[in-house]
Scaffold this active site. Structure first.
Site: not given
Length: 390
Positions: A186, A188-191
């Protein structure tokens, strides 16, 4: 007036732009070679050791889709019970309900906000068919203890690791401790892929069924039908869904995977700076990382004691927003939503740790492009609002 500090901003470089442009120029936009490359990259990334075989990975349109198909592959059926955490995003609970199964909640640990294995064990019933563990904020759950409980009962564990792709337990990446692990790409995720998810499992038959179910139950996806040497014909063996990832998303996430470790290190540096800058503020507790664990730092969550400072969590969040600083709350426990109360008969007061975490937790901005000056400003405004100093 100072520039706003958003809660999140994606870290996009020339590598991501070139990767997406390459797909657009290729003439093939839907599920294809870039998605396959991403699956290989994630499988290799979470492999426990270089000498061990990589698990099977299937890219999907979201982590919600991953959870849904993981439950089906694991054999959960209508009328079954699935143990999980109330302190999670709504997708964890709703995917269980989509199948016609019943979510049964167990309380969490205050320190990590993850499932408490002792509470989990008490919540088991003869109808328990699976456990969905959750690794909140990027802090790994107690995978070994939860796995031991599951093996004793002969039931599978599905890990909702939406926040935790770059987390580790000792030196082992999160991704192979559970029978099936679900990741999120998604925004906002780290990847990130903008939207997207991934299932990882050691069981080939589960991975192949998930792949089939992700595209209408077809025996052959479009890429294999229209690729060189492919053929149009396919069969449908069971009812499926439209959960496939596109090559546009796959290319973006694949470029991000090349920076995954560097971006996690940037997030960790921000977390350390927050910890130092917020030290000594009465009523503020910063996150604690368990021994031998590596946090992914998807979220940086502080706990605000309403009895110690001048403001409670909600009032502090509004004050920061008025100054252009993005802050958020993760998560309102599922048993506090009216729908779950009516559907499941749960009510406030049943899971006190989850409720306390919700009432006191505030998520601060944390993303690779956040500057030291931004972190210092966020901390300074929190100090001012809670103490009058700053």
């Amino acid at each position: 007036m100072a520039q706003p500090i958003p809660f999140h901003r994606p870290s996009i470089t020339a590598a991501e732009l070139d990767a997406v442009a390459g797909v657009l120029r290729s003439g093939w936009l839907t599920t294809g070679p870039r998605v396959k490359d991403l699956e290989g990259a994630v499988a290799t990334y979470v492999r426990p050791a270089a000498a061990s075989p990589a698990p099977h990975a299937v890219a999907l349109s979201s982590c919600t889709a991953a959870l849904h198909l993981a439950l089906i592959a694991a054999g959960v059926k209508e009328g079954d019970e699935v143990l999980t955490s109330p302190y999670t995003f709504v997708s964890t609970g709703e995917t269980i309900l989509w199948i016609g199964a019943r979510p049964v909640f167990a309380d969490v640990e205050r320190a990590t906000k993850n499932l408490d294995p002792a509470a989990l064990k008490r919540a088991l019933t003869p109808k328990t068919r699976a456990i969905v563990s959750v690794s909140i904020a990027g802090h790994p759950c107690r995978a070994a203890e939860i796995g031991a409980i599951a093996r004793e009962r002969g039931i599978p564990v599905i890990e909702d690791a939406a926040h935790s792709l770059t987390a580790r337990i000792s030196e082992t990446p999160v991704g192979t401790q559970a029978d099936i692990t679900c990741f999120s790409f998604y925004a906002t995720k780290g990847v990130t892929a903008g939207e997207g998810g991934m299932v990882v499992t050691a069981r080939e038959e589960w991975a192949e069924r998930i792949r089939r179910l992700s595209l209408h139950g077809l025996s052959a996806a479009a890429w294999s039908r229209y690729d060189k040497g492919g053929w149009w014909e396919y069969d449908v063996t069971e009812l499926g869904y439209k959960y496939n990832m596109t090559d546009i998303q796959g290319a973006l996430a694949l470029a991000q995977m090349g920076r995954a470790e560097a971006m996690r290190e940037q997030r960790e540096a921000i977390a350390r700076r927050y910890e130092q800058a917020l030290r000594g503020i009465d009523g503020v507790a910063t996150p604690v990382v368990g021994d031998g664990l590596r946090h992914a730092w998807h979220l940086y969550q502080i706990a605000v004691d309403p009895k110690a400072g001048r403001l409670d969590r909600g009032t502090l969040a509004r004050a920061l927003r008025e100054e252009g600083i993005g802050a958020s709350v993760h998560f309102k426990p599922l048993h506090l939503f009216p729908y779950y109360q009516v559907r499941l008969g749960v009510q406030a007061g049943q899971f006190p740790n989850a409720e306390d975490c919700f009432e006191e937790t505030l998520s601060l901005p944390i993303y690779p492009d956040l500057t030291d000056a931004d972190v210092d400003r966020v901390a300074q405004r929190i100090r001012y609002h809670l103490t009058g100093n700053g």
